[in-house]
Design a protein around this motif. Structure first.
Motif, PDB file in Angstrom:
ATOM      1  N   TYR A 228      -0.213   4.375  11.011  1.00 51.78           N
ATOM      2  CA  TYR A 228       0.670   5.553  11.023  1.00 51.78           C
ATOM      3  C   TYR A 228       1.321   5.714   9.653  1.00 51.78           C
ATOM      4  CZ  TYR A 228       4.851   8.383  11.977  1.00 51.78           C
ATOM      5  OH  TYR A 228       5.837   9.338  11.927  1.00 51.78           O
ATOM      6  N   TRP A 229       1.861   4.607   9.136  1.00 48.28           N
ATOM      7  CA  TRP A 229       2.568   4.680   7.848  1.00 48.28           C
ATOM      8  C   TRP A 229       1.616   4.876   6.674  1.00 48.28           C
ATOM      9  CZ3 TRP A 229       7.246   6.072   8.207  1.00 48.28           C
ATOM     10  CH2 TRP A 229       8.034   5.685   9.306  1.00 48.28           C
ATOM     11  N   LEU A 230       0.371   4.379   6.789  1.00 49.69           N
ATOM     12  CA  LEU A 230      -0.606   4.629   5.723  1.00 49.69           C
ATOM     13  C   LEU A 230      -0.874   6.126   5.596  1.00 49.69           C
ATOM     14  CD1 LEU A 230      -3.016   1.609   6.224  1.00 49.69           C
ATOM     15  CD2 LEU A 230      -1.608   2.073   4.196  1.00 49.69           C
ATOM     16  N   ASP A 231      -0.904   6.841   6.738  1.00 50.48           N
ATOM     17  CA  ASP A 231      -1.072   8.302   6.695  1.00 50.48           C
ATOM     18  C   ASP A 231       0.127   8.962   6.010  1.00 50.48           C
ATOM     19  OD1 ASP A 231      -3.457   8.056   7.996  1.00 50.48           O
ATOM     20  OD2 ASP A 231      -2.699   8.638   9.971  1.00 50.48           O
ATOM     21  N   VAL A 232       1.333   8.471   6.338  1.00 49.09           N
ATOM     22  CA  VAL A 232       2.545   9.007   5.703  1.00 49.09           C
ATOM     23  C   VAL A 232       2.494   8.766   4.192  1.00 49.09           C
ATOM     24  CG1 VAL A 232       5.068   8.749   5.508  1.00 49.09           C
ATOM     25  CG2 VAL A 232       3.972   8.760   7.778  1.00 49.09           C
ATOM     26  N   LEU A 233       2.106   7.554   3.801  1.00 48.68           N
ATOM     27  CA  LEU A 233       2.010   7.227   2.370  1.00 48.68           C
ATOM     28  C   LEU A 233       0.982   8.118   1.684  1.00 48.68           C
ATOM     29  CD1 LEU A 233       2.128   3.314   2.453  1.00 48.68           C
ATOM     30  CD2 LEU A 233       3.966   4.875   1.746  1.00 48.68           C
TER      31      LEU A 233
ATOM     32  N   ARG B 181       0.107   5.988  -1.336  1.00 48.22           N
ATOM     33  CA  ARG B 181      -0.834   4.967  -0.852  1.00 48.22           C
ATOM     34  C   ARG B 181      -1.578   4.419  -2.062  1.00 48.22           C
ATOM     35  NH1 ARG B 181      -5.061   5.535   4.286  1.00 48.22           N
ATOM     36  NH2 ARG B 181      -5.779   3.360   4.253  1.00 48.22           N
ATOM     37  N   ARG B 182      -0.840   3.653  -2.857  1.00 45.26           N
ATOM     38  CA  ARG B 182      -1.423   3.133  -4.092  1.00 45.26           C
ATOM     39  C   ARG B 182      -0.771   1.806  -4.462  1.00 45.26           C
ATOM     40  NH1 ARG B 182       1.693   5.869  -8.527  1.00 45.26           N
ATOM     41  NH2 ARG B 182       3.258   7.138  -7.479  1.00 45.26           N
ATOM     42  N   PRO B 183      -1.370   1.096  -5.420  1.00 45.41           N
ATOM     43  CA  PRO B 183      -0.858  -0.229  -5.765  1.00 45.41           C
ATOM     44  C   PRO B 183       0.639  -0.191  -6.082  1.00 45.41           C
ATOM     45  CG  PRO B 183      -2.973   0.106  -6.820  1.00 45.41           C
ATOM     46  CD  PRO B 183      -2.608   1.418  -6.183  1.00 45.41           C
ATOM     47  N   GLY B 184       1.321  -1.267  -5.639  1.00 46.14           N
ATOM     48  CA  GLY B 184       2.745  -1.373  -5.936  1.00 46.14           C
ATOM     49  C   GLY B 184       3.646  -0.876  -4.830  1.00 46.14           C
ATOM     50  N   THR B 185       3.063  -0.381  -3.724  1.00 43.52           N
ATOM     51  CA  THR B 185       3.882   0.084  -2.603  1.00 43.52           C
ATOM     52  C   THR B 185       4.087  -1.051  -1.598  1.00 43.52           C
ATOM     53  OG1 THR B 185       3.179   2.385  -2.793  1.00 43.52           O
ATOM     54  CG2 THR B 185       3.973   1.687  -0.640  1.00 43.52           C
ATOM     55  N   VAL B 186       5.339  -1.237  -1.202  1.00 43.97           N
ATOM     56  CA  VAL B 186       5.684  -2.161  -0.116  1.00 43.97           C
ATOM     57  C   VAL B 186       6.455  -1.352   0.918  1.00 43.97           C
ATOM     58  CG1 VAL B 186       6.974  -4.230   0.550  1.00 43.97           C
ATOM     59  CG2 VAL B 186       5.776  -4.155  -1.664  1.00 43.97           C
ATOM     60  N   LEU B 187       5.954  -1.339   2.164  1.00 49.91           N
ATOM     61  CA  LEU B 187       6.616  -0.599   3.241  1.00 49.91           C
ATOM     62  C   LEU B 187       6.958  -1.570   4.362  1.00 49.91           C
ATOM     63  CD1 LEU B 187       5.913   2.854   4.697  1.00 49.91           C
ATOM     64  CD2 LEU B 187       6.007   0.922   6.277  1.00 49.91           C
ATOM     65  N   ILE B 188       8.229  -1.551   4.751  1.00 51.33           N
ATOM     66  CA  ILE B 188       8.724  -2.471   5.771  1.00 51.33           C
ATOM     67  C   ILE B 188       8.926  -1.705   7.071  1.00 51.33           C
ATOM     68  CG2 ILE B 188      10.535  -4.142   6.239  1.00 51.33           C
ATOM     69  CD1 ILE B 188      10.188  -5.041   3.531  1.00 51.33           C
TER      70      ILE B 188
END
Length: 231
Positions: free
Chosen positions: A170-175, A181-188
């Motif tokens: 779900y969050w990958l779609d949001v990113l 949705r690229r290097p350096g992203t951290v989602l909690i």
């Protein structure tokens, strides 16, 4: 090196023994992210009674300072009303691989009553030192167990299948939509229900992700009170 590499670099050991590196460019904290949004609204009503302002929309996503993503065994706090939250973290490493690990969003409960976005920036998001490739567990998030415990006795305070939360997909779609949705992203991920009979204001917090095939990823840290300010 360009100046932005003052951003924190995290390293994760993968199941095959190799090491993944991520230079954190953006750190995002999801909130109110339960899959059952009716339960989420009940939780918001409970929080409102404690004085926590209700969000305009759910789920929420709060960008927080990248330096708050830490792999540490101690978190310094200003007072006794802070606590962790058991979460998973989706990490896109420097090679663009999407990883899953355990995380604990340490939160200032006193500040939270003034605004959730503020409280998210007051303490670190502690991440574990091991991770899995998300693709290896994506199809069985209902069998991955997320848990949290407190104190030296490791008293359980949170436990649920990771699938109780909106899934990483779900969050990958949001990113994707946000161009993040690229290097350096951290989602909690946002957190699961806490056992109200256990004192969350503990001097130690821990979180684990457990998968029947890949085993266990965990982190643990001491919560250390700083000296009182001079004022």
């Amino acid at each position: 090196m360009s100046h932005h590499h003052s951003n924190p670099t995290l390293t994760f050991e993968l199941p095959d023994g190799s090491v993944s590196t991520v230079t954190v460019e953006r750190l995002l904290n999801a909130g109110y992210a339960g899959k059952n949004q009716e339960e989420v609204r009940a939780h918001i009503d409970e929080l409102a009674e404690l004085g926590v302002p209700a969000p305009a929309t759910t789920p929420t996503l709060y960008p927080v300072s990248p330096y708050l993503a830490q792999q540490t065994d101690r978190v310094s706090v200003q007072h006794g009303r802070t606590s962790g939250e058991a979460e998973w973290a989706l990490v896109i490493d420097d090679e663009g691989r999407e990883l899953l690990t355990a995380a604990c969003d340490h939160t200032d409960r006193q500040l939270e009553t003034h605004g959730v976005a503020w409280s998210k920036n007051a303490s670190p998001d502690v991440l574990a030192r091991k991770a899995w490739l998300y693709s290896d567990v994506a199809d069985r998030m209902d069998r991955v167990i997320l848990s949290g415990w407190v104190g030296a006795e490791r008293t359980p305070i949170q436990s649920a299948p990771a699938a109780a939360l909106l899934e990483p997909s779900y969050w990958l779609d949001v990113l994707e939509q946000r161009g993040e949705r690229r290097p350096g992203t951290v989602l909690i991920s946002g957190t699961i229900t806490m056992d109200g009979s256990v004192d969350q204001f503990a001097d130690r917090w821990g979180v684990a992700l457990e998968d029947p095939e890949l085993g266990r990823i965990e982190l643990e840290y001491d919560v250390v009170r700083m000296a009182d300010p001079i004022h």
